[in-house]
Design a protein around this motif. Sequence first.
Motif, PDB file in Angstrom:
ATOM      1  N   VAL A  53     -27.387  -1.135  20.143  1.00 48.09           N
ATOM      2  CA  VAL A  53     -27.158  -1.139  18.690  1.00 48.09           C
ATOM      3  C   VAL A  53     -26.000  -2.072  18.345  1.00 48.09           C
ATOM      4  O   VAL A  53     -26.076  -2.840  17.390  1.00 48.09           O
ATOM      5  CB  VAL A  53     -26.892   0.295  18.183  1.00 48.09           C
ATOM      6  N   THR A  54     -24.935  -2.021  19.133  1.00 49.51           N
ATOM      7  CA  THR A  54     -23.779  -2.887  18.882  1.00 49.51           C
ATOM      8  C   THR A  54     -24.175  -4.357  18.994  1.00 49.51           C
ATOM      9  O   THR A  54     -23.797  -5.179  18.163  1.00 49.51           O
ATOM     10  CB  THR A  54     -22.650  -2.553  19.870  1.00 49.51           C
ATOM     11  N   THR A  55     -24.945  -4.682  20.010  1.00 45.34           N
ATOM     12  CA  THR A  55     -25.394  -6.068  20.191  1.00 45.34           C
ATOM     13  C   THR A  55     -26.247  -6.517  19.015  1.00 45.34           C
ATOM     14  O   THR A  55     -26.080  -7.634  18.495  1.00 45.34           O
ATOM     15  CB  THR A  55     -26.201  -6.197  21.501  1.00 45.34           C
ATOM     16  N   ILE A  56     -27.143  -5.662  18.576  1.00 42.53           N
ATOM     17  CA  ILE A  56     -28.008  -6.006  17.439  1.00 42.53           C
ATOM     18  C   ILE A  56     -27.174  -6.200  16.176  1.00 42.53           C
ATOM     19  O   ILE A  56     -27.405  -7.135  15.408  1.00 42.53           O
ATOM     20  CB  ILE A  56     -29.085  -4.922  17.246  1.00 42.53           C
ATOM     21  N   GLN A  57     -26.189  -5.343  15.952  1.00 42.24           N
ATOM     22  CA  GLN A  57     -25.335  -5.484  14.774  1.00 42.24           C
ATOM     23  C   GLN A  57     -24.560  -6.792  14.809  1.00 42.24           C
ATOM     24  O   GLN A  57     -24.447  -7.484  13.792  1.00 42.24           O
ATOM     25  CB  GLN A  57     -24.355  -4.310  14.686  1.00 42.24           C
ATOM     26  N   GLU A  58     -24.029  -7.152  15.976  1.00 47.49           N
ATOM     27  CA  GLU A  58     -23.289  -8.410  16.088  1.00 47.49           C
ATOM     28  C   GLU A  58     -24.198  -9.592  15.798  1.00 47.49           C
ATOM     29  O   GLU A  58     -23.806 -10.522  15.085  1.00 47.49           O
ATOM     30  CB  GLU A  58     -22.671  -8.531  17.475  1.00 47.49           C
ATOM     31  N   ASN A  59     -25.419  -9.562  16.336  1.00 49.62           N
ATOM     32  CA  ASN A  59     -26.358 -10.653  16.083  1.00 49.62           C
ATOM     33  C   ASN A  59     -26.732 -10.723  14.610  1.00 49.62           C
ATOM     34  O   ASN A  59     -26.846 -11.811  14.042  1.00 49.62           O
ATOM     35  CB  ASN A  59     -27.615 -10.482  16.948  1.00 49.62           C
ATOM     36  N   ALA A  60     -26.915  -9.578  13.986  1.00 50.57           N
ATOM     37  CA  ALA A  60     -27.260  -9.558  12.559  1.00 50.57           C
ATOM     38  C   ALA A  60     -26.121 -10.128  11.713  1.00 50.57           C
ATOM     39  O   ALA A  60     -26.368 -10.857  10.749  1.00 50.57           O
ATOM     40  CB  ALA A  60     -27.592  -8.133  12.117  1.00 50.57           C
ATOM     41  N   GLU A  61     -24.889  -9.815  12.073  1.00 54.42           N
ATOM     42  CA  GLU A  61     -23.741 -10.363  11.343  1.00 54.42           C
ATOM     43  C   GLU A  61     -23.679 -11.878  11.493  1.00 54.42           C
ATOM     44  O   GLU A  61     -23.407 -12.587  10.520  1.00 54.42           O
ATOM     45  CB  GLU A  61     -22.450  -9.726  11.845  1.00 54.42           C
ATOM     46  N   ASP A  62     -23.949 -12.389  12.705  1.00 57.20           N
ATOM     47  CA  ASP A  62     -23.967 -13.838  12.915  1.00 57.20           C
ATOM     48  C   ASP A  62     -25.063 -14.496  12.088  1.00 57.20           C
ATOM     49  O   ASP A  62     -24.848 -15.538  11.464  1.00 57.20           O
ATOM     50  CB  ASP A  62     -24.168 -14.160  14.401  1.00 57.20           C
ATOM     51  N   ILE A  63     -26.228 -13.898  12.082  1.00 53.35           N
ATOM     52  CA  ILE A  63     -27.350 -14.449  11.322  1.00 53.35           C
ATOM     53  C   ILE A  63     -27.017 -14.460   9.834  1.00 53.35           C
ATOM     54  O   ILE A  63     -27.267 -15.446   9.134  1.00 53.35           O
ATOM     55  CB  ILE A  63     -28.638 -13.638  11.597  1.00 53.35           C
ATOM     56  N   TYR A  64     -26.426 -13.382   9.347  1.00 49.95           N
ATOM     57  CA  TYR A  64     -26.063 -13.292   7.933  1.00 49.95           C
ATOM     58  C   TYR A  64     -25.038 -14.365   7.560  1.00 49.95           C
ATOM     59  O   TYR A  64     -25.178 -15.035   6.536  1.00 49.95           O
ATOM     60  CB  TYR A  64     -25.517 -11.896   7.624  1.00 49.95           C
ATOM     61  N   ALA A  65     -24.031 -14.549   8.412  1.00 49.51           N
ATOM     62  CA  ALA A  65     -23.005 -15.566   8.136  1.00 49.51           C
ATOM     63  C   ALA A  65     -23.618 -16.963   8.140  1.00 49.51           C
ATOM     64  O   ALA A  65     -23.302 -17.787   7.263  1.00 49.51           O
ATOM     65  CB  ALA A  65     -21.893 -15.469   9.177  1.00 49.51           C
ATOM     66  N   ASP A  66     -24.507 -17.249   9.087  1.00 54.22           N
ATOM     67  CA  ASP A  66     -25.158 -18.554   9.136  1.00 54.22           C
ATOM     68  C   ASP A  66     -26.031 -18.778   7.901  1.00 54.22           C
ATOM     69  O   ASP A  66     -26.059 -19.877   7.338  1.00 54.22           O
ATOM     70  CB  ASP A  66     -26.009 -18.690  10.406  1.00 54.22           C
ATOM     71  N   ALA A  67     -26.741 -17.742   7.470  1.00 54.20           N
ATOM     72  CA  ALA A  67     -27.601 -17.863   6.290  1.00 54.20           C
ATOM     73  C   ALA A  67     -26.764 -18.132   5.035  1.00 54.20           C
ATOM     74  O   ALA A  67     -27.141 -18.961   4.199  1.00 54.20           O
ATOM     75  CB  ALA A  67     -28.432 -16.592   6.112  1.00 54.20           C
ATOM     76  N   LYS A  68     -25.630 -17.455   4.894  1.00 56.68           N
ATOM     77  CA  LYS A  68     -24.756 -17.698   3.753  1.00 56.68           C
ATOM     78  C   LYS A  68     -24.253 -19.136   3.762  1.00 56.68           C
ATOM     79  O   LYS A  68     -24.203 -19.800   2.727  1.00 56.68           O
ATOM     80  CB  LYS A  68     -23.572 -16.731   3.778  1.00 56.68           C
ATOM     81  N   GLN A  69     -23.876 -19.642   4.944  1.00 58.60           N
ATOM     82  CA  GLN A  69     -23.379 -21.007   5.052  1.00 58.60           C
ATOM     83  C   GLN A  69     -24.471 -22.009   4.665  1.00 58.60           C
ATOM     84  O   GLN A  69     -24.206 -22.974   3.947  1.00 58.60           O
ATOM     85  CB  GLN A  69     -22.888 -21.281   6.468  1.00 58.60           C
ATOM     86  N   ILE A  70     -25.701 -21.780   5.118  1.00 59.66           N
ATOM     87  CA  ILE A  70     -26.815 -22.669   4.777  1.00 59.66           C
ATOM     88  C   ILE A  70     -27.017 -22.686   3.263  1.00 59.66           C
ATOM     89  O   ILE A  70     -27.186 -23.758   2.662  1.00 59.66           O
ATOM     90  CB  ILE A  70     -28.105 -22.227   5.505  1.00 59.66           C
ATOM     91  N   ASN A  71     -26.985 -21.527   2.630  1.00 56.76           N
ATOM     92  CA  ASN A  71     -27.173 -21.471   1.177  1.00 56.76           C
ATOM     93  C   ASN A  71     -26.036 -22.158   0.437  1.00 56.76           C
ATOM     94  O   ASN A  71     -26.268 -22.830  -0.576  1.00 56.76           O
ATOM     95  CB  ASN A  71     -27.326 -20.027   0.716  1.00 56.76           C
TER      96      ASN A  71
END
Length: 103
Positions: A53-71
């Motif tokens: 669960v911790t690994t998935i949460q960390e990956n989701a946070e990275d994906i979210y940050a990258d998506a915000k940067q792209i936008n």
Amino acid sequence: MTIKDLKHPGLFAAGVLFGTAGIKALSSKDAKKLYTNCTAAVLRAKKVVMDTVTTIQENAEDIYADAKQINEEREAAEEAVEDVAEETAEEAVEAEAEDTVEA
């Protein structure tokens, strides 16, 4: 007295005997060892699940940050295109106004 009359007290006595034996079996040292091992296995499984669960949460946070940067980059690029379009339109209006003044 018939067999049917003796059947009910016999079933009751068998149930009491079986219940007493079951309680003794469930409270024995072997049973306690089994419960302890099962609990330890559950705790190990919980640790593995929580690590996942911790690994998935960390990956989701990275994906979210990258998506915000792209936008944000996309918005900046769109604003730059709009600014250039406005400047070009203003220059065209100014050039047309100069052409009309010269004519």
